[in-house]
Design a protein around this motif. Structure first.
Motif, short mmCIF file in Angstrom:
data_model
loop_
_atom_site.label_atom_id
_atom_site.label_comp_id
_atom_site.label_asym_id
_atom_site.label_seq_id
_atom_site.Cartn_x
_atom_site.Cartn_y
_atom_site.Cartn_z
N ILE A 1 0.84 -1.20 0.00
CA ILE A 1 0.00 0.00 0.00
C ILE A 1 0.88 1.25 0.00
O ILE A 1 1.96 1.26 0.58
CB ILE A 1 -0.96 0.04 1.21
CG1 ILE A 1 -0.20 -0.17 2.53
CG2 ILE A 1 -2.07 -0.97 1.06
CD1 ILE A 1 -1.08 -0.04 3.76
N GLN A 2 0.38 2.28 -0.63
CA GLN A 2 1.11 3.55 -0.67
C GLN A 2 0.93 4.27 0.65
O GLN A 2 -0.07 4.13 1.33
CB GLN A 2 0.60 4.41 -1.82
CG GLN A 2 1.56 5.54 -2.19
CD GLN A 2 1.17 6.20 -3.50
OE1 GLN A 2 0.74 5.53 -4.43
NE2 GLN A 2 1.31 7.51 -3.55
N ASN A 3 1.94 5.04 1.03
CA ASN A 3 1.96 5.85 2.26
C ASN A 3 2.00 5.01 3.53
O ASN A 3 1.65 5.50 4.60
CB ASN A 3 0.76 6.80 2.31
CG ASN A 3 0.80 7.84 1.21
OD1 ASN A 3 1.87 8.34 0.85
ND2 ASN A 3 -0.36 8.16 0.64
N LEU A 4 2.45 3.76 3.44
CA LEU A 4 2.56 2.92 4.63
C LEU A 4 3.54 3.51 5.64
O LEU A 4 3.39 3.32 6.84
CB LEU A 4 3.02 1.51 4.23
CG LEU A 4 3.21 0.50 5.37
CD1 LEU A 4 1.89 0.21 6.08
CD2 LEU A 4 3.83 -0.80 4.85
N PHE A 5 4.53 4.25 5.15
CA PHE A 5 5.62 4.69 6.02
C PHE A 5 5.50 6.14 6.49
O PHE A 5 6.41 6.67 7.12
CB PHE A 5 6.96 4.48 5.30
CG PHE A 5 7.15 3.05 4.85
CD1 PHE A 5 7.55 2.08 5.74
CD2 PHE A 5 6.87 2.68 3.54
CE1 PHE A 5 7.69 0.76 5.35
CE2 PHE A 5 7.02 1.37 3.13
CZ PHE A 5 7.43 0.40 4.04
N GLN A 6 4.37 6.77 6.19
CA GLN A 6 4.16 8.14 6.62
C GLN A 6 4.20 8.24 8.14
O GLN A 6 3.45 7.58 8.85
CB GLN A 6 2.81 8.66 6.11
CG GLN A 6 2.83 9.17 4.69
CD GLN A 6 3.71 10.41 4.53
OE1 GLN A 6 3.74 11.29 5.39
NE2 GLN A 6 4.40 10.48 3.40
N GLN A 7 5.11 9.08 8.65
CA GLN A 7 5.26 9.33 10.08
C GLN A 7 5.59 8.08 10.89
O GLN A 7 5.31 8.00 12.08
CB GLN A 7 4.01 10.01 10.65
CG GLN A 7 3.72 11.38 10.08
CD GLN A 7 4.89 12.34 10.27
OE1 GLN A 7 5.35 12.55 11.40
NE2 GLN A 7 5.38 12.91 9.19
N LYS A 8 6.19 7.09 10.22
CA LYS A 8 6.62 5.88 10.92
C LYS A 8 8.11 5.99 11.26
O LYS A 8 8.89 6.60 10.53
CB LYS A 8 6.38 4.64 10.04
CG LYS A 8 4.92 4.37 9.74
CD LYS A 8 4.12 4.09 11.00
CE LYS A 8 2.74 3.53 10.71
NZ LYS A 8 1.88 4.40 9.89
N GLU B 1 12.15 11.28 2.59
CA GLU B 1 11.19 11.79 1.60
C GLU B 1 9.88 11.02 1.60
O GLU B 1 8.81 11.59 1.35
CB GLU B 1 11.81 11.73 0.19
CG GLU B 1 12.79 12.84 -0.11
CD GLU B 1 13.35 12.71 -1.52
OE1 GLU B 1 12.70 12.06 -2.37
OE2 GLU B 1 14.45 13.24 -1.76
N ILE B 2 9.93 9.72 1.87
CA ILE B 2 8.69 8.93 1.85
C ILE B 2 8.00 8.92 3.21
O ILE B 2 7.03 8.19 3.40
CB ILE B 2 8.93 7.49 1.33
CG1 ILE B 2 9.83 6.70 2.27
CG2 ILE B 2 9.50 7.52 -0.07
CD1 ILE B 2 9.93 5.22 1.87
N GLY B 3 8.49 9.75 4.14
CA GLY B 3 7.74 9.99 5.36
C GLY B 3 8.29 9.40 6.64
O GLY B 3 7.70 9.56 7.70
N MET B 4 9.43 8.72 6.57
CA MET B 4 9.97 8.07 7.77
C MET B 4 10.70 9.05 8.67
O MET B 4 11.32 10.01 8.21
CB MET B 4 10.95 6.96 7.38
CG MET B 4 10.33 5.78 6.67
SD MET B 4 11.62 4.51 6.40
CE MET B 4 10.73 3.37 5.35
N ARG B 5 10.62 8.76 9.98
CA ARG B 5 11.41 9.49 10.98
C ARG B 5 12.54 8.59 11.43
O ARG B 5 12.31 7.46 11.86
CB ARG B 5 10.54 9.85 12.19
CG ARG B 5 9.34 10.70 11.85
CD ARG B 5 8.45 10.93 13.06
NE ARG B 5 7.99 9.67 13.65
CZ ARG B 5 6.92 9.56 14.42
NH1 ARG B 5 6.21 10.63 14.70
NH2 ARG B 5 6.57 8.40 14.93
N MET B 6 13.78 9.08 11.36
CA MET B 6 14.93 8.24 11.68
C MET B 6 15.23 8.27 13.18
O MET B 6 15.18 9.31 13.82
CB MET B 6 16.17 8.70 10.92
CG MET B 6 15.99 8.77 9.41
SD MET B 6 15.48 7.20 8.67
CE MET B 6 14.63 7.80 7.20
N ARG B 7 15.54 7.08 13.70
CA ARG B 7 16.03 6.97 15.08
C ARG B 7 17.21 6.02 15.07
O ARG B 7 17.18 5.00 14.38
CB ARG B 7 14.94 6.47 16.02
CG ARG B 7 15.46 6.40 17.44
CD ARG B 7 14.42 6.15 18.48
NE ARG B 7 15.05 6.06 19.77
CZ ARG B 7 14.42 5.67 20.87
NH1 ARG B 7 13.14 5.36 20.84
NH2 ARG B 7 15.06 5.60 22.02
#
Length: 284
Positions: free
Chosen positions: A131-138, A162-168
């Motif tokens: 699915i598209q946008n699965l990684f938004q704000q993940k 760019e595809i919405g992920m937050r890095m930790r």
């Protein structure tokens, strides 16, 4: 610049990454490699990938994404690193990080590998689950980033941002310990709840008619792939057993309060645990 991306394993995570990357960077060509020809054909039909590929093509890759079960990733990663060029980067998306980091610790191309774990997914599998946008704000957990060549990691992390992920950033030992509590235990609990209900409720119609939204949401993860989760539990065995010990202790304590008619204690246990709402609200 990242132009050619090869995704090994075109299921839920690999396929969803492909869709998001294609949306943000339509100029990129995404190739698919999978042990299932049916999955590759489905991925092509659904426009998840642009072309099929083979392992012999990986020397042309700017980025290789390993999106396969964790036991297969550990076996395959050294071979993939042997094949890619000095300018290619390999990332994996597995739910355990210690074993895969250890297996390439002394590999000549260790600098060409970035260990990561995007905390996203559903209970479904295969290309049709993408699915598209699965990684938004993940959150995307990155391990041992200092061991990856800076220019290579910089390009990849920019793409994933760019595809919405937050890095930790986290070391693999800490990652595997924490993920055992917040992910692996949840799956075991869901599987065992489903097992208990199936064993006690012999009439499937009763389960269907009486299962409310609470049961459905709690048992949702029991629909996940055993082929994916068994290797995860095996790789993270020590941490999972520790989490199970803690969980079983709490269940026994709750049962004891019930047996002793200590419903004030039951109330207080639930009231104290309501604090989880504040924690999760803060995350979202």
């Amino acid at each position: 610049m990242i132009q050619n991306i090869y995704i090994i394993g075109v299921g839920l995570i690999g396929g969803s990454l492909a869709l998001d990357i294609k949306h943000k960077r339509p100029e990129v060509t995404i190739y698919g490699i999978d042990s299932s020809e049916d999955h590759l054909n489905q991925a092509l039909e659904l426009n998840v990938i642009d072309e099929k590929a083979a392992f012999s093509d990986l020397d042309k890759a700017d980025l290789v994404i390993l999106a396969i079960p964790v036991d297969t990733s550990v076996k395959l990663l050294p071979e993939v690193l042997d094949t890619i060029s000095d300018f290619g980067l390999v990332v994996d998306v597995g739910s355990t990080k210690l074993d895969i980091c250890n297996v390439v610790e002394n590999h000549a191309k260790r600098r060409n590998f970035l260990a990561m774990h995007p905390i996203a997914g559903t209970e479904f599998s295969g290309p049709k689950a993408a699915i598209q946008n699965l990684f938004q704000q993940k959150t995307n957990i990155i391990c041992e980033v200092e061991k990856t060549a800076f220019k290579l990691q910089e390009k990849a992390l920019k793409l994933f941002t760019e595809i919405g992920m937050r890095m930790r950033y986290m070391n693999p030992v800490s990652h595997d310990k924490h993920i055992a509590y917040v992910s692996h235990l949840s799956h075991i609990s869901s599987f065992m709840l489903g097992k208990t209900v199936i064993e006690k409720e012999k009439n499937e119609r009763d389960i269907f008619d009486m299962a409310g939204s609470g049961f459905e949401s709690t048992v949702r993860l029991a629909k996940s792939s055993p082929a994916m989760w068994t290797p995860i539990f095996k790789q993270n065995k020590a941490n999972v057993i520790e989490t199970l010990d803690d969980y079983i202790t709490n269940l026994v304590q709750f049962k004891t309060m019930m047996e002793n008619d200590d419903f004030e204690g039951v109330y207080n246990e639930m009231k104290d645990t309501n604090y989880i709402k504040q924690i999760l609200n803060g995350i979202s």
